[in-house]
Design a protein around this motif. Structure first.
Motif, PDB file in Angstrom:
ATOM      1  N   GLN A  72      21.772   1.939  40.217  1.00 47.80           N
ATOM      2  CA  GLN A  72      20.853   2.450  41.242  1.00 47.80           C
ATOM      3  C   GLN A  72      20.250   3.784  40.809  1.00 47.80           C
ATOM      4  O   GLN A  72      19.058   4.021  40.998  1.00 47.80           O
ATOM      5  CB  GLN A  72      21.570   2.565  42.579  1.00 47.80           C
ATOM      6  N   ALA A 111      16.679  -7.150  41.277  1.00 51.00           N
ATOM      7  CA  ALA A 111      16.116  -7.362  42.615  1.00 51.00           C
ATOM      8  C   ALA A 111      17.112  -6.914  43.687  1.00 51.00           C
ATOM      9  O   ALA A 111      16.723  -6.296  44.686  1.00 51.00           O
ATOM     10  CB  ALA A 111      15.741  -8.831  42.810  1.00 51.00           C
ATOM     11  N   ARG A 112      18.408  -7.200  43.469  1.00 55.25           N
ATOM     12  CA  ARG A 112      19.437  -6.751  44.420  1.00 55.25           C
ATOM     13  C   ARG A 112      19.522  -5.228  44.451  1.00 55.25           C
ATOM     14  O   ARG A 112      19.657  -4.619  45.513  1.00 55.25           O
ATOM     15  CB  ARG A 112      20.797  -7.350  44.078  1.00 55.25           C
ATOM     16  N   THR A 113      19.435  -4.604  43.277  1.00 53.40           N
ATOM     17  CA  THR A 113      19.466  -3.141  43.207  1.00 53.40           C
ATOM     18  C   THR A 113      18.290  -2.556  43.976  1.00 53.40           C
ATOM     19  O   THR A 113      18.451  -1.632  44.780  1.00 53.40           O
ATOM     20  CB  THR A 113      19.435  -2.668  41.741  1.00 53.40           C
ATOM     21  N   VAL A 114      17.105  -3.091  43.742  1.00 56.73           N
ATOM     22  CA  VAL A 114      15.905  -2.596  44.423  1.00 56.73           C
ATOM     23  C   VAL A 114      16.025  -2.814  45.929  1.00 56.73           C
ATOM     24  O   VAL A 114      15.713  -1.917  46.723  1.00 56.73           O
ATOM     25  CB  VAL A 114      14.631  -3.266  43.850  1.00 56.73           C
ATOM     26  N   ARG A 115      16.491  -3.978  46.325  1.00 61.37           N
ATOM     27  CA  ARG A 115      16.661  -4.268  47.752  1.00 61.37           C
ATOM     28  C   ARG A 115      17.608  -3.250  48.401  1.00 61.37           C
ATOM     29  O   ARG A 115      17.352  -2.737  49.490  1.00 61.37           O
ATOM     30  CB  ARG A 115      17.165  -5.698  47.938  1.00 61.37           C
ATOM     31  N   THR A 116      18.693  -2.925  47.713  1.00 62.29           N
ATOM     32  CA  THR A 116      19.651  -1.934  48.240  1.00 62.29           C
ATOM     33  C   THR A 116      19.002  -0.563  48.351  1.00 62.29           C
ATOM     34  O   THR A 116      19.200   0.145  49.351  1.00 62.29           O
ATOM     35  CB  THR A 116      20.900  -1.865  47.327  1.00 62.29           C
ATOM     36  N   ILE A 145      15.889   0.056  48.818  1.00 60.17           N
ATOM     37  CA  ILE A 145      14.953  -0.007  49.945  1.00 60.17           C
ATOM     38  C   ILE A 145      15.735   0.130  51.252  1.00 60.17           C
ATOM     39  O   ILE A 145      15.335   0.894  52.144  1.00 60.17           O
ATOM     40  CB  ILE A 145      14.126  -1.314  49.899  1.00 60.17           C
ATOM     41  N   GLU A 146      16.852  -0.590  51.360  1.00 63.72           N
ATOM     42  CA  GLU A 146      17.682  -0.515  52.565  1.00 63.72           C
ATOM     43  C   GLU A 146      18.215   0.895  52.813  1.00 63.72           C
ATOM     44  O   GLU A 146      18.357   1.325  53.945  1.00 63.72           O
ATOM     45  CB  GLU A 146      18.844  -1.503  52.472  1.00 63.72           C
ATOM     46  N   SER A 159       9.821  -4.428  39.866  1.00 66.10           N
ATOM     47  CA  SER A 159      11.180  -4.903  39.594  1.00 66.10           C
ATOM     48  C   SER A 159      11.272  -5.564  38.229  1.00 66.10           C
ATOM     49  O   SER A 159      12.256  -5.369  37.509  1.00 66.10           O
ATOM     50  CB  SER A 159      11.617  -5.897  40.679  1.00 66.10           C
ATOM     51  N   GLU A 208      10.332   2.314  48.415  1.00 71.52           N
ATOM     52  CA  GLU A 208       9.503   1.467  49.268  1.00 71.52           C
ATOM     53  C   GLU A 208       8.531   0.674  48.406  1.00 71.52           C
ATOM     54  O   GLU A 208       8.235   1.053  47.283  1.00 71.52           O
ATOM     55  CB  GLU A 208       8.748   2.310  50.299  1.00 71.52           C
ATOM     56  N   LYS A 209       8.078  -0.445  48.951  1.00 70.69           N
ATOM     57  CA  LYS A 209       7.072  -1.266  48.268  1.00 70.69           C
ATOM     58  C   LYS A 209       5.701  -0.792  48.714  1.00 70.69           C
ATOM     59  O   LYS A 209       5.485  -0.491  49.878  1.00 70.69           O
ATOM     60  CB  LYS A 209       7.267  -2.748  48.597  1.00 70.69           C
TER      61      LYS A 209
END
Length: 143
Positions: A34, A66-71, A73-74, A51, A79-80
């Protein structure tokens, strides 16, 4: 000291630095991957802040990235910002919170230490690190 001893010592030093860097990466409730993603998004050219480009840079599978980016963002750190080019790649951007988090980057102490090296020493070290990175790439990536 023989050449073999010297390269064995150097290899051991690389390993020690790698282990310390990895350990220090568990900071501020983030994992090393991360932190690496935050640094990449901060430093990459705008058109490379996706990504898939992050996955290529890290040499990882796109699903893991993708999981790292999603985390991230959460957690409100990334942000996208819409799609890039003709494809579906979405541009990533650090939020203000993400920029503030980078001020706590565990690599800051290493960065400060590198500033004490001369330009020549930095160039030699960079060449050595690039050689080490190339040597540790999967065989299929070296062809």
């Amino acid at each position: 000291m023989t050449e073999t001893d010297s390269t064995e010592t150097l290899t051991g030093l690389f390993e020690q630095v790698a282990r310390r860097l990895h350990s220090s990466g568990f900071a501020a409730q983030l994992f090393p991957a991360q932190w690496s993603a935050l640094r990449y998004i901060h430093q990459a050219a705008v058109e490379r802040r996706t990504s898939i480009d992050l996955a290529r840079f890290q040499g990882l599978a796109s699903g893991a990235v993708a999981r790292t980016v999603r985390t991230l963002i959460e957690k409100g750190l990334v942000e996208k910002k819409g799609t890039i080019g003709r494809g579906r790649a979405e541009q990533l951007q650090l939020t203000e919170k993400g920029q503030q988090m980078l001020k706590r980057d565990p690599l800051r102490s290493l960065r400060r230490a590198m500033e004490d090296l001369s330009l020549h020493e930095r160039a030699v070290l960079a060449k050595g690190l690039e050689t080490a990175i190339d040597a540790t790439r999967p065989q299929r990536d070296r062809l």
